[in-house]
Design a protein around this motif. Sequence first.
Motif, PDB file in Angstrom:
ATOM      1  N   UNK A 176       0.841  -1.206   0.000  1.00  0.00           N
ATOM      2  CA  UNK A 176       0.000   0.000   0.000  1.00  0.00           C
ATOM      3  C   UNK A 176       0.877   1.259   0.000  1.00  0.00           C
ATOM      4  N   UNK A 177       1.964   1.239   0.758  1.00  0.00           N
ATOM      5  CA  UNK A 177       2.863   2.398   0.782  1.00  0.00           C
ATOM      6  C   UNK A 177       3.523   2.598  -0.576  1.00  0.00           C
ATOM      7  N   UNK A 178       3.902   1.520  -1.225  1.00  0.00           N
ATOM      8  CA  UNK A 178       4.527   1.622  -2.549  1.00  0.00           C
ATOM      9  C   UNK A 178       3.580   2.251  -3.563  1.00  0.00           C
ATOM     10  N   UNK A 179       2.298   2.039  -3.353  1.00  0.00           N
ATOM     11  CA  UNK A 179       1.281   2.607  -4.254  1.00  0.00           C
ATOM     12  C   UNK A 179       0.696   3.909  -3.711  1.00  0.00           C
ATOM     13  N   UNK A 180       1.318   4.418  -2.633  1.00  0.00           N
ATOM     14  CA  UNK A 180       0.923   5.700  -2.046  1.00  0.00           C
ATOM     15  C   UNK A 180      -0.537   5.709  -1.582  1.00  0.00           C
ATOM     16  N   UNK A 181      -0.971   4.586  -1.004  1.00  0.00           N
ATOM     17  CA  UNK A 181      -2.358   4.457  -0.541  1.00  0.00           C
ATOM     18  C   UNK A 181      -2.387   4.552   0.981  1.00  0.00           C
ATOM     19  N   UNK A 182      -2.291   5.778   1.491  1.00  0.00           N
ATOM     20  CA  UNK A 182      -2.235   5.956   2.943  1.00  0.00           C
ATOM     21  C   UNK A 182      -3.525   5.548   3.638  1.00  0.00           C
ATOM     22  N   UNK A 183      -4.663   5.692   2.984  1.00  0.00           N
ATOM     23  CA  UNK A 183      -5.918   5.261   3.605  1.00  0.00           C
ATOM     24  C   UNK A 183      -5.924   3.753   3.843  1.00  0.00           C
ATOM     25  N   UNK A 184      -5.338   3.004   2.908  1.00  0.00           N
ATOM     26  CA  UNK A 184      -5.263   1.558   3.085  1.00  0.00           C
ATOM     27  C   UNK A 184      -4.301   1.195   4.210  1.00  0.00           C
ATOM     28  N   UNK A 185      -3.206   1.936   4.329  1.00  0.00           N
ATOM     29  CA  UNK A 185      -2.280   1.696   5.437  1.00  0.00           C
ATOM     30  C   UNK A 185      -3.006   1.939   6.761  1.00  0.00           C
ATOM     31  N   UNK A 186      -3.782   3.017   6.799  1.00  0.00           N
ATOM     32  CA  UNK A 186      -4.561   3.310   8.000  1.00  0.00           C
ATOM     33  C   UNK A 186      -5.459   2.124   8.350  1.00  0.00           C
ATOM     34  N   UNK A 187      -6.164   1.603   7.375  1.00  0.00           N
ATOM     35  CA  UNK A 187      -7.068   0.466   7.623  1.00  0.00           C
ATOM     36  C   UNK A 187      -6.311  -0.781   8.082  1.00  0.00           C
ATOM     37  N   UNK A 188      -5.117  -0.979   7.531  1.00  0.00           N
ATOM     38  CA  UNK A 188      -4.328  -2.149   7.907  1.00  0.00           C
ATOM     39  C   UNK A 188      -3.793  -2.055   9.333  1.00  0.00           C
ATOM     40  N   UNK A 189      -3.637  -0.837   9.836  1.00  0.00           N
ATOM     41  CA  UNK A 189      -3.056  -0.656  11.163  1.00  0.00           C
ATOM     42  C   UNK A 189      -4.075  -0.367  12.254  1.00  0.00           C
ATOM     43  N   UNK A 190      -5.138   0.345  11.920  1.00  0.00           N
ATOM     44  CA  UNK A 190      -6.076   0.824  12.933  1.00  0.00           C
ATOM     45  C   UNK A 190      -6.786  -0.315  13.678  1.00  0.00           C
ATOM     46  N   UNK A 191      -6.919  -1.451  13.038  1.00  0.00           N
ATOM     47  CA  UNK A 191      -7.652  -2.561  13.659  1.00  0.00           C
ATOM     48  C   UNK A 191      -6.765  -3.449  14.535  1.00  0.00           C
ATOM     49  N   UNK A 192      -5.475  -3.199  14.527  1.00  0.00           N
ATOM     50  CA  UNK A 192      -4.573  -4.075  15.268  1.00  0.00           C
ATOM     51  C   UNK A 192      -4.545  -3.760  16.759  1.00  0.00           C
ATOM     52  N   UNK A 193      -4.457  -4.784  17.593  1.00  0.00           N
ATOM     53  CA  UNK A 193      -4.183  -4.514  19.006  1.00  0.00           C
ATOM     54  C   UNK A 193      -2.777  -3.935  19.132  1.00  0.00           C
ATOM     55  N   UNK A 194      -2.531  -3.225  20.203  1.00  0.00           N
ATOM     56  CA  UNK A 194      -1.288  -2.480  20.361  1.00  0.00           C
ATOM     57  C   UNK A 194      -0.044  -3.340  20.113  1.00  0.00           C
ATOM     58  N   UNK A 195       0.047  -4.512  20.715  1.00  0.00           N
ATOM     59  CA  UNK A 195       1.241  -5.350  20.561  1.00  0.00           C
ATOM     60  C   UNK A 195       1.475  -5.732  19.102  1.00  0.00           C
ATOM     61  N   UNK A 196       0.406  -6.034  18.366  1.00  0.00           N
ATOM     62  CA  UNK A 196       0.544  -6.365  16.950  1.00  0.00           C
ATOM     63  C   UNK A 196       0.932  -5.143  16.131  1.00  0.00           C
ATOM     64  N   UNK A 197       0.396  -3.987  16.484  1.00  0.00           N
ATOM     65  CA  UNK A 197       0.768  -2.751  15.795  1.00  0.00           C
ATOM     66  C   UNK A 197       2.265  -2.487  15.969  1.00  0.00           C
ATOM     67  N   UNK A 198       2.751  -2.649  17.182  1.00  0.00           N
ATOM     68  CA  UNK A 198       4.178  -2.467  17.444  1.00  0.00           C
ATOM     69  C   UNK A 198       4.994  -3.463  16.621  1.00  0.00           C
ATOM     70  N   UNK A 199       4.547  -4.701  16.529  1.00  0.00           N
ATOM     71  CA  UNK A 199       5.266  -5.718  15.757  1.00  0.00           C
ATOM     72  C   UNK A 199       5.335  -5.349  14.276  1.00  0.00           C
ATOM     73  N   UNK A 200       4.225  -4.874  13.720  1.00  0.00           N
ATOM     74  CA  UNK A 200       4.201  -4.502  12.304  1.00  0.00           C
ATOM     75  C   UNK A 200       5.100  -3.298  12.061  1.00  0.00           C
ATOM     76  N   UNK A 201       4.989  -2.285  12.887  1.00  0.00           N
ATOM     77  CA  UNK A 201       5.816  -1.081  12.702  1.00  0.00           C
ATOM     78  C   UNK A 201       7.293  -1.441  12.859  1.00  0.00           C
ATOM     79  N   UNK A 202       7.637  -2.250  13.840  1.00  0.00           N
ATOM     80  CA  UNK A 202       9.024  -2.642  14.064  1.00  0.00           C
ATOM     81  C   UNK A 202       9.565  -3.426  12.872  1.00  0.00           C
ATOM     82  N   UNK A 203       8.773  -4.335  12.340  1.00  0.00           N
ATOM     83  CA  UNK A 203       9.215  -5.138  11.196  1.00  0.00           C
ATOM     84  C   UNK A 203       9.438  -4.272   9.968  1.00  0.00           C
TER      85      UNK A 203
END
Length: 95
Positions: A21-48
């Motif tokens: 989604x970032x490669x295609x400049x789709x920030x709304x999709x990135x928002x959707x992919x992250x907003x639903x995650x519990x905090x620990x999973x969000x941290x894991x995705x951002x860290x990765x």
Amino acid sequence: MTEERLTPDELGDRCWAVLAAAAENRDDDVDELLVTLPWDDLVSVVFTVAQLGVGLLSGGADPRDQEARARVAETVRRELVQRLAERERPADDHG
């Protein structure tokens, strides 16, 4: 946010989806992919995703190369200090 944690495979898929989604400049999709995650999973995705950035900034050095990682950290810190200094400079010094 939800309370349902993702499996390691699902977390990996989420990281790849964020990158696509970032490669295609789709920030709304990135928002959707992250907003639903519990905090620990969000941290894991951002860290990765950040680890990928470290790898790219190190020129593809072996991830175990601590010296290459230290150089990336120093470069990033220098950039942060410069950005802060530019924001704190009085307006009449900008040009």
